[in-house]
Design an enzyme around this catalytic site. Structure first.
Site, PDB file in Angstrom:
ATOM      1  N   ASP A 159       0.834  -1.197   0.000  1.00 46.24           N
ATOM      2  CA  ASP A 159       0.000   0.000   0.000  1.00 46.24           C
ATOM      3  C   ASP A 159       0.878   1.261   0.000  1.00 46.24           C
ATOM      4  OD1 ASP A 159      -2.324   1.508   0.084  1.00 46.24           O
ATOM      5  OD2 ASP A 159      -3.258   0.261   1.628  1.00 46.24           O
ATOM      6  N   ASP A 219     -10.663   2.776  -3.601  1.00 48.67           N
ATOM      7  CA  ASP A 219     -11.078   1.472  -3.077  1.00 48.67           C
ATOM      8  C   ASP A 219     -12.509   1.151  -3.514  1.00 48.67           C
ATOM      9  OD1 ASP A 219      -8.713   1.707  -1.743  1.00 48.67           O
ATOM     10  OD2 ASP A 219      -9.578   1.636   0.280  1.00 48.67           O
TER      11      ASP A 219
END
Ligand code: GLA
Length: 430
Positions: A159, A219
């Site tokens: 990430d 997301d």
């Protein structure tokens, strides 16, 4: 020919723009399961032992994947997302799993997953902290890569939170090298472009050389508006991102949320069809222990998975839009083509779409076989340049078809479609 049409012709003739990361992995879009969208950062094992982020969750998911046909359908990676580690590194500076929730540790979990013939994925962050505030890998790339290799991990989702955006490229590249230096093949899933877009247009040549797949956009949530926003973003940026995809490296529009709460069945079919057209990783985030049979059948649909995993490895893209319809196409091996027709009108009933009607666009020539896969399987038989095929598409649903040439003349379907006429025409679709 317009610039956009020109680009699409070039894309169709080109191999991926750059060399893929040379670790022999992700030659086809990755298939598996990833905990994030469904289970998020649920660490409350006292009150919710069945759903908290713990070794049991991944072990149970692996058991179901073997027993219920998921593994056989191609789903292979069982992936941990954020919130797995302890808040402190160990005395040697290594990441360690939360001891209460992962009493056996990650190595044991990996052994368990491997004994089921599956692979284990883990999660870390290029910056100071993970998005949920657990220890990041900045300053520890070699150590963390080696720790993951020692644990026999097979995939790393890396990430990009809590990182200086100007240093993202350096960070992602250094972790890629660190993973390669361990000698263990570890599939490398990045979020580099997602975090870089606010700063500048990412360099997809470098990204493809560094990562096996990469997130570009927000997301995914368990909602149709979220899935639609991903499709819209992808279509708006397709000239930039589609050429980067190919065996070894893929654009990642995020998890499949099929089998959860937010999508109607037609919307689930749309996500599945379009994720296959986009050559996306198929990483489900749902509860495989409790999933409705229709969603399961859709996720295990062999014909859709075959499109996703096509050996040519070209990503499809949107070729027409109008009258609340979108047409997406993906070139397949053996000169075949997958066509998805999405009905974006969220009112009324099924609407007919004539897939042979666009000026300059023929279903095939001189002859082809057309098979409908969604919303139901139907052999539509031999078609010609004169054919008109009307497919019925439900609101927010998708009709998915494959077109297979049957002539020795091998008219180039893909070239025909990508000459630009279909893309540029006025959208009087019906
Ligand atoms: C970011 C990522 C998500 C997930 C969370 C975890 O938002 O994009 O996919 O990994 O972090 O905190």
């Amino acid at each position: 020919m317009s610039r956009a049409a020109c680009l699409l012709v070039i894309i169709s003739l080109m191999s991926p723009a750059a060399e893929a990361l040379d670790n022999g992995l992700a030659l086809k879009p990755t298939m598996g399961w990833l905990h994030w969208e469904r289970f998020m950062c649920n660490i409350d094992c006292d009150t919710d032992p069945n759903n908290c982020i713990s070794e049991h969750l991944y072990m149970q998911m692996a058991d179901v994947m073997v027993k219920e046909g998921w593994k056989e359908a191609g789903y292979e990676y069982v992936c941990i997302d954020d919130c797995w580690p302890s808040h402190q590194r160990d005395a040697q500076g290594r990441l360690q799993a939360d001891p209460k929730r992962f009493p056996g540790g990650i190595k044991k979990l990996a052994d368990y997953i491997h004994s089921n013939g599956l692979k284990l994925g883990i999660y870390a962050d290029v910056g100071d902290k993970t998005c949920a505030g657990y220890p990041g890998s900045l300053g520890y790339y070699e150590k963390d890569a080696q720790t993951f290799a020692d644990w026999d991990v097979d995939l790393l989702k890396f990430d990009g939170c809590f990182m200086n955006r100007a240093l993202l490229g350096e960070g992602y590249t250094n972790m890629s090298k660190a993973l390669n230096n361990t000698g263990r093949p570890i599939l490398y899933s990045c979020e580099w472009p997602l975090y870089e877009w606010p700063l500048k247009q990412p360099n997809y040549t470098a990204i493809r050389e560094t990562c096996n797949h990469w997130r570009n956009f927000d997301d995914v949530f368990d909602s149709w508006s979220s899935v639609k926003s991903i499709l819209d973003w992808t279509a708006a940026h397709q000239d930039i991102i589609v050429p980067a995809a190919g065996p070894g490296g893929w654009n990642d529009p995020d998890m499949l949320v099929i089998g959860n709460f937010g999508l109607s069945h037609n919307q689930q079919e749309s996500q599945m069809a379009l994720w296959a057209i986009m050559a996306s990783p198929l990483l489900m985030s749902n509860d495989l222990r409790d999933i409705c049979p229709r969603s399961k059948e859709l996720l295990q649909n062999k014909r859709i998975i075959d499109i996703s995993q096509d050996s040519m490895g070209k990503q499809g893209y949107r070729t027409a839009k109008g009258n609340n319809f979108e047409v997406w196409e993906r070139p397949l091996s053996k000169n075949r083509l997958a066509v998805a027709v999405l009905n974006k009108l969220e009112t009324g009933g099924p609407r007919g779409f004539n897939i042979g009607a666009a000026p300059g666009w023929k279903i095939c020539g001189p002859q082809c076989n057309v098979t409908q896969i969604l919303p139901q399987y139907k052999e539509m038989g031999v078609q010609t340049q004169q054919s008109k095929i009307i497919v019925s598409v439900n609101p927010s649903g998708t009709a998915l078809l494959t077109v297979t040439p049957i002539s020795s003349d091998f008219t180039r379907l893909h070239k025909l479609n990508w000459q630009g006429t279909f893309v540029r025409r006025k959208h009087t679709i019906l």
